[in-house]
Motif scaffolding. Structure first.
Motif, PDB file in Angstrom:
ATOM      1  N   HIS A  49     -14.540  40.855 -12.503  1.00 20.76           N
ATOM      2  CA  HIS A  49     -14.046  42.153 -12.685  1.00 20.76           C
ATOM      3  C   HIS A  49     -14.446  42.969 -11.332  1.00 20.76           C
ATOM      4  N   LYS A  50     -15.684  42.771 -10.726  1.00 24.13           N
ATOM      5  CA  LYS A  50     -16.352  43.139  -9.464  1.00 24.13           C
ATOM      6  C   LYS A  50     -15.649  42.843  -7.943  1.00 24.13           C
ATOM      7  N   TYR A  51     -15.149  41.831  -7.916  1.00 26.73           N
ATOM      8  CA  TYR A  51     -14.945  41.714  -7.303  1.00 26.73           C
ATOM      9  C   TYR A  51     -13.368  41.095  -7.037  1.00 26.73           C
ATOM     10  N   VAL A  52     -12.939  40.892  -8.565  1.00 28.47           N
ATOM     11  CA  VAL A  52     -11.036  40.713  -8.048  1.00 28.47           C
ATOM     12  C   VAL A  52     -10.520  42.194  -7.937  1.00 28.47           C
ATOM     13  N   PHE A  53     -11.193  43.226  -8.721  1.00 27.21           N
ATOM     14  CA  PHE A  53     -10.856  44.194  -8.510  1.00 27.21           C
ATOM     15  C   PHE A  53     -11.461  45.251  -7.386  1.00 27.21           C
ATOM     16  N   ASP A  54     -13.132  44.322  -6.815  1.00 27.78           N
ATOM     17  CA  ASP A  54     -12.991  45.262  -6.127  1.00 27.78           C
ATOM     18  C   ASP A  54     -13.374  46.888  -6.042  1.00 27.78           C
ATOM     19  N   TYR A  55     -13.791  46.430  -7.748  1.00 27.66           N
ATOM     20  CA  TYR A  55     -14.268  47.504  -7.991  1.00 27.66           C
ATOM     21  C   TYR A  55     -16.073  48.637  -6.878  1.00 27.66           C
ATOM     22  N   ARG A  56     -15.670  50.311  -7.627  1.00 23.38           N
ATOM     23  CA  ARG A  56     -16.556  50.586  -6.500  1.00 23.38           C
ATOM     24  C   ARG A  56     -17.580  51.545  -7.483  1.00 23.38           C
ATOM     25  N   ASP A  57     -18.719  51.824  -7.128  1.00 21.66           N
ATOM     26  CA  ASP A  57     -19.814  52.612  -7.833  1.00 21.66           C
ATOM     27  C   ASP A  57     -18.679  54.164  -7.981  1.00 21.66           C
ATOM     28  N   PRO A  94     -16.182  46.354 -17.499  1.00 26.40           N
ATOM     29  CA  PRO A  94     -16.372  47.381 -16.353  1.00 26.40           C
ATOM     30  C   PRO A  94     -17.301  47.588 -17.280  1.00 26.40           C
ATOM     31  N   LEU A  95     -18.392  47.906 -18.755  1.00 24.94           N
ATOM     32  CA  LEU A  95     -18.833  48.297 -18.527  1.00 24.94           C
ATOM     33  C   LEU A  95     -20.421  47.284 -18.384  1.00 24.94           C
ATOM     34  N   CYS A  96     -20.664  46.006 -18.431  1.00 25.35           N
ATOM     35  CA  CYS A  96     -21.687  45.960 -17.597  1.00 25.35           C
ATOM     36  C   CYS A  96     -21.497  46.084 -15.883  1.00 25.35           C
ATOM     37  N   ASN A  97     -20.683  46.220 -15.675  1.00 26.75           N
ATOM     38  CA  ASN A  97     -20.279  46.919 -14.078  1.00 26.75           C
ATOM     39  C   ASN A  97     -21.217  47.599 -13.882  1.00 26.75           C
ATOM     40  N   GLY A  98     -21.342  48.764 -15.184  1.00 25.27           N
ATOM     41  CA  GLY A  98     -21.320  50.848 -15.045  1.00 25.27           C
ATOM     42  C   GLY A  98     -20.441  51.359 -14.675  1.00 25.27           C
ATOM     43  N   ALA A  99     -18.663  50.929 -14.603  1.00 21.87           N
ATOM     44  CA  ALA A  99     -17.777  51.655 -14.507  1.00 21.87           C
ATOM     45  C   ALA A  99     -17.495  52.455 -15.474  1.00 21.87           C
ATOM     46  N   THR A 100     -16.187  53.190 -15.186  1.00 24.79           N
ATOM     47  CA  THR A 100     -15.557  54.323 -15.660  1.00 24.79           C
ATOM     48  C   THR A 100     -14.660  53.678 -16.234  1.00 24.79           C
TER      49      THR A 100
END
Ligand code: WTA
Length: 662
Positions: free
Chosen positions: A304-312, A335-341
């Motif tokens: 989730h973090k690397y593929v979508f380049d999720y940023r805080d 997403p929830l593990c990464n603290g995303a919305t």
């Protein structure tokens, strides 16, 4: 039995188009300037992940997950037994990782944004509120006798309570089995019985495109044949009246209100099961694929973090239903593990108008949007004017999953929706892989429309010839995976033999994906579609055998063969060849009855598009139905029927061709 991968499916033809139109798009400039993983970093990280998988994943496991107890060994697997373990001995809790540990920094940050079917219906839950609901509901489950290892069935629409229910199960170590709300009561019953669930969570009704989905009614019908289900927890969603079985049925909101908000997370082994999810294969009934706790969560979070380049702080939206693996990994756990919305949408892309998705993107300022090719094709057909009703400035990344995306749809997504600013990530993976396996990374990968591009970290794809020999360089064949990765499914629920036979028997020592693929001179992968009897209709994976079993339940049906055929919007349509018993008469009414039967047995998603009556099916002399030929006829590729010399009766094929519906 070797798959007939040389048969040309719809997807194969798409891959031919790709060769003609192949075009390389460099990383868009805004994305390139802010890239965290560039092409060079991708190559370094990928090499390291293959050279030293244990070291690689151990570092990420420290970074992404909070563990209660460290592991003894990162990975231990062999694909012959098969036996697969990641981080065994380590202890953790998934709901703790998705909630509690974020509270210090994110208590008031939105965890879940919810947009209902009807514009204006909306809710939001902060991490603090979600934690509170999950703890309370976990206590409710406990008070109904649910404990570690017990199976809980979830049959809910796309509402926040679905995430609450999933995380509450995880909190107490119960194993959830989500059944897609579009499945019928029969399909629900089969899944409840197979997983031996004692508790079920549903809603009164769902809503989709202004219509009501009678979830509780389906539950009541299913449970008449599931004597072991003692408790049904019902979310009041539409508020319309439903039948009630006193003693068994309880309102979710009442139970949650009176429950304590204090529920310590259960300490779980990394290899304890987290959930079961039923998925279709070439034979028999759907399989209960089992995912475990540590490796699955890590793989979902890292991808989730690397593929979508999720940023805080970004709003991330995956349109998948929680009834499918994409909803598990990329609406909830990753997403929830990464603290995303994470945004959840209950409705459909065309209600009330085909501008809906783009309006939602503007409304919530969505940065990352992940959907299926069938959605893109359907909206493309309605014209770009609908897209232009919204400005979409917030969008940064676009994703696609579920089936091959044809270059035309890719281009439309890239040009019209993303206005050439946003990379389109064509992500290939499966229920069994737990997370994304082959995909571009936004800042690293030059894109080719229609290609899933390169393997994610730690993933070792191989292309095999029909004998199982590994092909090197540019090649086309069957796609297999040569080494384990943390998100890999561990077994089929209570049927490890089936797990081995389905995925590890055909090509010993490798995981067989069921897909075909081509690797080009740049090492890019192009998925060409299933090589087995699985079809993919609007991104919904179905076994043709399941549909055939439903059809032959009808007294008038002697035999049925179902194949997929190219369909402009759905990707594949469902084509059923049906042979009637001697005294039955073909009629439009009988067709309607057969369609109704399939909807009752499986659900509307399995409705045949075409039913052709045929006095007989083409068979080999040993009596095996020659599906390859039926697929060709359905696809109108009559010049490519191939070798018909083994047919017991060639006249059967001529008859089918002559009577093919226009
Ligand atoms: C197909 C969905 C081409 C494939 C995550 C796979 C794809 C099956 C892609 C799994 C893609 C999924 N390109 N084909 N990007 N993504 N598929 O288990 O045939 O519902 O085997 O998992 O969908 O479907 P499943």
């Amino acid at each position: 039995m070797l798959p007939e991968y040389n048969s040309r499916s719809a997807a194969d033809r798409t891959s031919d188009n790709r060769m003609k139109t192949e075009h390389v798009y460099p990383v868009p400039s805004d994305i390139a300037t802010s890239a965290r993983i560039t092409d060079e970093i991708y190559r370094e990280m990928y090499d390291r992940s293959i050279r030293d998988p244990e070291g690689f994943w151990a570092e990420l496991a420290q970074e992404f997950i909070s563990w209660n107890t460290p592991w003894q060994r990162v990975a231990r697997w062999n694909f012959h037994t098969p036996s697969i373990e990641w981080f065994s001995g380590a202890r953790l809790n998934v709901s703790y990782n998705c909630l509690d540990r974020h509270l210090a920094d994110r208590r008031d940050q939105t965890a879940i944004l919810w947009e209902g079917d009807e514009p204006g219906d909306q809710r939001a839950l902060t991490y603090g509120e979600l934690h509170d609901r999950v703890c309370r509901f976990a206590n409710v489950l406990k008070s109904h006798g649910v404990g570690k290892g017990d199976r809980v069935c979830i049959y809910l629409p796309m509402i926040p309570e679905a995430a609450v229910a999933m995380l509450a199960c995880a909190r107490i170590g119960a194993i959830h089995s989500i059944v897609f709300g579009g499945f019928s009561s029969e399909a629900l019953k089969d899944r409840i019985l197979d997983a031996d669930c004692r508790v079920l969570i549903c809603a009164d009704e769902g809503r989709r495109g202004g219509k009501f989905v009678p979830l509780k009614r389906n539950v009541d019908a299913a449970l008449s044949q599931c004597p072991h289900v003692e408790t049904v927890l019902v979310v009041r969603h539409t508020g319309r009246p439903v039948d009630w079985t006193a003693g068994r049925d309880h309102w979710f909101h009442e139970a949650v209100q009176s429950a304590s908000a204090d529920c310590p997370p259960e300490d779980m082994d990394a290899e304890d099961p987290l959930f079961i999810l039923y998925t279709s294969g070439s034979t028999g009934k759907p399989k209960g694929v089992v995912h475990t706790t540590g490796g699955y969560l890590l793989f979902a979070a890292v991808t989730h973090k690397y593929v979508f380049d999720y940023r805080d702080g970004e709003v991330y939206w995956c349109t998948a239903d929680i009834g499918w693996i994409t909803g598990h990994s990329y609406v909830v756990f990753g997403p929830l593990c990464n603290g995303a919305t994470t945004l959840m949408f209950e409705g459909v892309p065309t209600y009330p108008t085909p501008a809906r998705l783009w309006q939602i993107i503007d409304k919530y300022q969505v940065s990352i949007f992940y959907t299926a090719p069938t959605v893109i094709r359907a909206l493309m057909g309605l014209g770009a004017d609908w897209v232009k009703q919204a400005d979409r400035h917030s969008l940064r990344i676009l994703g696609s999953v579920g089936e091959p995306i044809n270059p035309e749809a890719w281009e439309w997504y890239y040009q019209e929706v993303g206005e050439k600013r946003c990379p389109v990530l064509d992500t290939w993976w499966q229920t069994e892989t737990g997370g994304i396996m082959i995909t571009p990374l936004p800042g690293a990968t030059p894109l080719k429309p229609g290609s899933a591009t390169r393997p994610f970290f730690g993933v070792v794809p191989v292309i095999l010839d029909p004998q199982g020999n590994e092909l090197t360089g540019p090649a086309e064949g069957v796609l297999a995976i040569a080494a384990s990765w943390p998100g890999q499914a561990r077994t089929v629920f209570r049927n490890h033999d089936r797990f081995r036979e389905t995925y590890f028997a055909l090509y010993p020592g490798k995981y067989f994906t069921g897909d075909g693929a081509r690797r080009d001179a740049d090492g890019y992968y192009w998925i060409t579609g299933r090589v087995d009897d699985v079809i993919n209709v609007s991104g919904h994976r179905m076994g043709t055998a399941e549909i055939e079993s439903a059809l032959v339940l009808h007294d008038s049906v002697a035999e049925a063969a179902v194949v997929g055929y190219p369909h402009n919007i759905k990707g594949q349509g469902i084509y059923a060849y049906v042979t009637l018993v001697a005294d039955a008469v073909p009629s439009e009414d009988l067709k309607r009855q057969l369609i109704e039967l399939v909807r009752e047995e499986i659900g509307a998603i399995a409705t045949p598009d075409i039913i052709q009556w045929t006095p007989a099916l083409p068979k080999t002399r040993s009596g095996k139905i020659m599906r390859r030929i039926l697929r060709k006829i359905a696809a109108n590729e009559l010049d490519q029927l191939g070798d018909t010399s083994t047919l017991a009766d060639p006249a059967v094929v001529e008859d089918i061709i002559r009577n093919k519906p226009a």
